[in-house]
Design a protein around this motif. Sequence first.
Motif, PDB file in Angstrom:
ATOM      1  N   SER A 137     -14.415   3.069  10.644  1.00 50.62           N
ATOM      2  CA  SER A 137     -14.342   2.734  11.640  1.00 50.62           C
ATOM      3  C   SER A 137     -13.907   3.621  12.713  1.00 50.62           C
ATOM      4  CB  SER A 137     -12.610   1.895  11.598  1.00 50.62           C
ATOM      5  OG  SER A 137     -12.756   0.574  10.324  1.00 50.62           O
ATOM      6  N   SER A 167     -12.957  -7.735   5.930  1.00 55.01           N
ATOM      7  CA  SER A 167     -12.988  -8.911   5.742  1.00 55.01           C
ATOM      8  C   SER A 167     -14.281  -9.544   4.595  1.00 55.01           C
ATOM      9  CB  SER A 167     -12.855 -10.480   6.779  1.00 55.01           C
ATOM     10  OG  SER A 167     -13.972 -10.229   7.221  1.00 55.01           O
ATOM     11  N   ASN A 181      -7.443  -8.401   3.955  1.00 54.44           N
ATOM     12  CA  ASN A 181      -9.355  -7.798   4.975  1.00 54.44           C
ATOM     13  C   ASN A 181      -8.485  -6.958   5.363  1.00 54.44           C
ATOM     14  OD1 ASN A 181     -10.614 -10.716   3.524  1.00 54.44           O
ATOM     15  ND2 ASN A 181      -8.339 -11.825   4.506  1.00 54.44           N
ATOM     16  N   SER A 182      -7.805  -6.530   6.226  1.00 54.82           N
ATOM     17  CA  SER A 182      -7.738  -5.290   6.247  1.00 54.82           C
ATOM     18  C   SER A 182      -6.758  -4.486   6.186  1.00 54.82           C
ATOM     19  CB  SER A 182      -7.476  -6.195   8.355  1.00 54.82           C
ATOM     20  OG  SER A 182      -6.065  -7.031   8.076  1.00 54.82           O
ATOM     21  N   ARG A 213      -4.259  -0.439   8.198  1.00 55.22           N
ATOM     22  CA  ARG A 213      -4.082   0.258   9.206  1.00 55.22           C
ATOM     23  C   ARG A 213      -4.480   1.504   8.489  1.00 55.22           C
ATOM     24  NH1 ARG A 213       0.368  -1.122  13.385  1.00 55.22           N
ATOM     25  NH2 ARG A 213      -1.580  -2.563  13.854  1.00 55.22           N
ATOM     26  N   ASP A 225      -6.751  -0.313  13.641  1.00 60.33           N
ATOM     27  CA  ASP A 225      -6.892  -1.190  12.416  1.00 60.33           C
ATOM     28  C   ASP A 225      -8.239  -1.066  11.840  1.00 60.33           C
ATOM     29  OD1 ASP A 225      -4.174  -1.823  12.725  1.00 60.33           O
ATOM     30  OD2 ASP A 225      -4.428  -2.921  14.253  1.00 60.33           O
ATOM     31  N   SER A 226      -8.576  -1.984  10.631  1.00 60.09           N
ATOM     32  CA  SER A 226      -9.858  -2.004  10.050  1.00 60.09           C
ATOM     33  C   SER A 226     -10.131  -3.160   9.060  1.00 60.09           C
ATOM     34  CB  SER A 226      -9.854  -0.840   8.956  1.00 60.09           C
ATOM     35  OG  SER A 226      -9.934   0.828   9.538  1.00 60.09           O
ATOM     36  N   PRO A 227     -10.861  -3.796   9.666  1.00 63.36           N
ATOM     37  CA  PRO A 227     -10.780  -5.335   8.815  1.00 63.36           C
ATOM     38  C   PRO A 227     -12.446  -4.829   7.871  1.00 63.36           C
ATOM     39  CG  PRO A 227     -13.151  -4.806  10.607  1.00 63.36           C
ATOM     40  CD  PRO A 227     -11.434  -4.066  11.499  1.00 63.36           C
TER      41      PRO A 227
END
Length: 122
Positions: free
Chosen positions: A39, A57, A90-91, A93, A53-55
């Motif tokens: 990310s 999903s 799903n994410s 930080r 913030d890193s998804p």
Amino acid sequence: MRVLFLFCLLSLAGSMKIELVSKDVTGPGPCAKICIGESQGSWKKDGHYLYIDSPMSECEFTSRPLVMATLVNNGDYSQYSGYVGMELKNSFRYEMYAPGVTADFANTQNYQINWSATGFTC
């Protein structure tokens, strides 16, 4: 934010066995999965802390996984102390104490985190 999934170990040959030993993250063995990604580009500042913030999903976890992340950039970041906070299914930080660094600087210098998440998909 650019997220690149380098590989997912479950998609490899059936001889690969993943065993997740955790009191907090549990599930059936055949559903264990490891996702790996990166990310960058969306750093924000909150006081003396930078965060991104890193998804996750695309990993399709059914509950909160275990996440590990490390900072990668071209400069000297040895004075920064980072950690994974706020893990969701799903994410997550990544936060680091960096009082002398702005979010704009981190974004233009391509600060990046490499991460792995281990959890269950069923």
